[in-house]
Enzyme design. Structure first.
Site, PDB file in Angstrom:
ATOM      1  N   GLU A 152       0.594  -1.043   0.038  1.00  0.00           N
ATOM      2  CA  GLU A 152       0.162  -0.204  -0.075  1.00  0.00           C
ATOM      3  C   GLU A 152       0.983   1.587  -0.007  1.00  0.00           C
ATOM      4  OE1 GLU A 152      -2.626  -0.500   3.314  1.00  0.00           O
ATOM      5  OE2 GLU A 152      -4.197  -1.614   1.971  1.00  0.00           O
ATOM      6  N   GLU A 309      -6.303  -8.149  -0.245  1.00  0.00           N
ATOM      7  CA  GLU A 309      -6.245  -7.962   1.260  1.00  0.00           C
ATOM      8  C   GLU A 309      -8.124  -7.955   1.074  1.00  0.00           C
ATOM      9  OE1 GLU A 309      -4.801  -5.268   3.688  1.00  0.00           O
ATOM     10  OE2 GLU A 309      -2.798  -5.849   2.673  1.00  0.00           O
TER      11      GLU A 309
END
Ligand code: GAL
Length: 668
Positions: A152, A309
């Site tokens: 991320e 995720e």
């Protein structure tokens, strides 16, 4: 069309065996549990740098060798991460320049994760080095199937290295011509003319923060810095493992990086999907998430993506972390696949014993065994996913597109004027996307520089800033028979946030839309105007353009205030196509009614013949049709012919009911 990286839906997630280095019996238990949970993959080593390289130049790969082997022996695919998302303390201590400097000019101390300078040559070199070691070591390992770069990417750094890199970036953007810079940033305003590139600094509260063109450049620079950081990371991987696909996990519509630009550098897009299913607004959230999925799918021309995720139960970072309703996570996962995901992955496989995320949902809870509600749900979903290999690689073929553009989102955020507090670019795009989703019509979500020609209809809400050539591209699209819809504040500025002179919408679009926007009115909270369209009245809220027709047919008018009787909705025939201007914001039914008109007029058919009550989402992918109930009550659906239920194998036809939080998947 098809683009496959695997021949099955990947089911797995973030697995952190490095946290359990002193209890290796847990590793064996993990293998047993993964098999029970129908998990076929693990994403490993995301935050393990301090274990891989405990001292500078001293490496410890033994544990990773063992885990790779164990996973392989148990038939699991490995998605191997590069560890740049969090660095070892020794590295930050020895080379403080790797740490980020915040906007206040103060360098962060070692801590948390991310927190790295995007420019630092030392950090880039250290990252390249550890990535090279990983690639060399595992290049022939049969379990290695994909690279997961860092984690991320986000944030920005204001250190001196980044300031200098920003100056260099700006210099190149403006062709090494300081007068061009002065012109494009309109530096005559407030006496800002520069005579040296060194006078440029990053935007700050205590410094320059009112030059929107400069802020746009900073956004572009930060975004490009992440991309070049990524390119630096993948250099050794491309060299040593050229056949292993590469991705990095994105975060919803995070606006710090131009994901549409970044995606071009990746083999496949992946994103982390954490809907707020615990807030009692499930239908609304399902709509927003559908939009996000479609945006990620559209980034590589409809190519499937990974949902890297999601949580199998709750998160730990909301203010109050309520457990979602049973069935919600399964439905959410199925929605991802329906929209183009070729994976359902979780954060996290096993709850950690300590640390910040120990109360975050996981497949395996602290109790450690499989007899939990969450584990059973995951295992059941795993069985379902095993029956869905038929959708893997299947791309979409949408006839409608909504333009959502990262650069425009920055421009909309920065300008000062009109309604400064009620401006919701993403919300407006979702509002125009909703009518199509509701009717089972697939929609792509594209940037303004995508190819419009393959769509019957393109809707570009709030397209305030136009990148170079956009006016011409819209013109050509409409001339050739396309339907293009624009709303208020369209085409006000170019890529430097400089207004078009000679009338809005600029860049040649006054001719295309056949309208001139003379003024824009902003309505304080609670104040409304009214606009008519097709015999119905709609509230006008927050903002509206006051337009004149310059040849466009008037489909609706304002009814109040000094602009009563002036056009509010127009349609212009231009070449073989039509250009529509919807000049106001409405938070009610207007977009739905307007899109219904477009759908009927252009015979845009739903992707399949199944119909359903409101609250149901129907989405077709390949020959699979996903019918999902995100509402709080049971809903009816009507099947137009006989289908096969993919999960039960039974034939199904006629009317049936889908309970709240449930779904069915059928093929014909
Ligand atoms: C993600 C992150 C994971 C984990 C998760 C918790 O954003 O990539 O490492 O922190 O959030 O929800």
């Amino acid at each position: 069309m098809e683009k496959k990286f695997f021949d099955k839906i990947i089911h797995g997630g973030d697995y952190n065996p490095d946290q359990w280095i002193n209890t290796p019996e847990i590793w064996d238990e993990d293998m047993r549990l993964m098999n029970l949970a129908h998990v076929n993959s693990a994403t490993i080593s995301i935050f393990s740098w301090s274990l891989l390289e405990p001292e500078e130049g001293v490496y410890n790969f033994g544990w990773l060798d063992e885990i790779m082997d164990k996973l392989h022996a148990n038939g699991k695919e490995v998605i191997l991460a590069t560890p740049s998302g969090a660095r070892p303390p020794w590295l930050a201590q020895k080379y403080p320049e790797v740490l980020r400097v915040e906007e206040n000019g103060i360098r962060n101390e070692f801590g948390v994760r991310h927190n790295h300078c995007l420019t630092s040559p030392v950090y880039r070199e250290k990252v390249r080095n550890i990535n090279r070691m990983l690639a060399e070591r595992y290049k022939n390992h049969p379990a290695l199937k994909m690279w997961h770069i860092s984690n991320e990417y986000c944030g920005e750094c204001h250190c001196e290295l980044c300031q200098q890199a920003f100056r260099d970036w700006v210099k190149e953007y403006y062709h090494n011509d300081i007068e061009e810079l002065n012109e494009k940033w309109w530096n005559g305003f407030w006496s800002h003319r520069m005579n040296d590139w060194s006078q440029i600094n990053s935007p700050k509260n205590r410094g320059e923060n009112h030059v929107s063109a400069m802020k746009l450049c900073w956004n572009r620079f930060v975004s490009d810095s992440h991309i070049s950081f990524y390119e630096n990371e993948i250099e050794p991987l491309r060299e040593i493992t050229p056949d292993i696909p590469i991705t990095t996990n994105f975060m919803r519509m995070y606006d710090g990086i131009d994901y549409q630009k970044f995606a071009k550098k990746m083999d496949l897009v992946s994103w982390d999907n954490y809907p707020a299913w615990d807030k009692g607004r499930n239908e609304e959230e399902a709509l927003a998430v559908a939009f996000v999925h479609d945006a990620f799918r559209s980034m590589k021309d409809g190519q499937p993506f990974f949902m890297m995720e999601s949580t199998p139960s709750l998160v730990n970072w909301h203010d109050v972390n309520k457990l979602p309703k049973p069935g919600m996570q399964e439905l959410s996962s199925i929605q991802s696949v329906a929209h183009g995901a070729d994976s359902v992955q979780y954060f996290q496989w096993r709850k950690s014993k300590g640390g910040h995320e120990k109360y975050h949902g996981a497949v395996v809870d602290h109790v450690g065994h499989e007899n939990t509600r969450v584990f059973r749900d995951v295992a059941r979903l795993g069985e379902v996913l095993e029956k869905l290999s038929g959708v893997v690689g299947k791309e979409s073929n949408s006839k409608v597109a909504v333009v959502y553009d990262w650069e425009n989102s920055w421009a909309v955020k920065h300008f000062c004027g009109f309604n400064n507090i009620n401006r919701n670019y993403l919300g407006e795009c979702i509002k125009w996307y909703a009518p199509f989703r509701k009717r089972g019509i697939s929609v792509d979500v594209i940037p303004m520089d995508a190819d419009f020609s393959k769509y019957n209809t393109v809707i570009a809400p709030f397209l305030y800033m136009l990148k170079d050539g956009t006016g011409e591209r819209i013109k050509t699209y409409v001339e050739n028979g396309g339907n293009f819809v624009a709303t208020y504040l369209t085409g006000f500025v170019d890529k430097n946030d400089m207004c078009y002179l000679g009338g809005f919408p600029g860049d040649g679009l006054m001719d295309v839309f056949g309208v001139w926007c003379e003024e824009t009115d902003s309505l304080p909270e609670g104040m409304k105007n009214t606009a008519s369209f097709s015999g119905k009245d709609y509230d006008v809220v927050h903002i509206c353009d006051i337009i004149h027709s310059k040849g466009a047919e008037i489909l609706g008018e304002y009814k109040r205030d000094f602009y009563a009787g002036m056009p509010a909705v127009t349609e212009n025939s231009f070449g073989k196509g039509k250009a529509y201007y919807a000049a106001f914001r409405n938070d009610g039914d207007f977009t739905d009614d307007f899109c219904k008109m477009l759908i009927e007029k252009n015979s845009i058919a739903p992707d399949c013949g199944i119909t359903a009550d409101d609250g149901i989402e129907i989405r077709k992918r390949g020959n699979h049709i996903f019918i999902m109930n995100f509402s709080d009550s049971a809903k009816k659906i009507a099947l137009d012919k006989e289908y096969t239920n993919v999960v039960s194998g039974e034939k199904i036809s006629g009317e049936t009911v889908i309970e709240s939080c449930k779904y069915i998947i059928v093929t014909d």
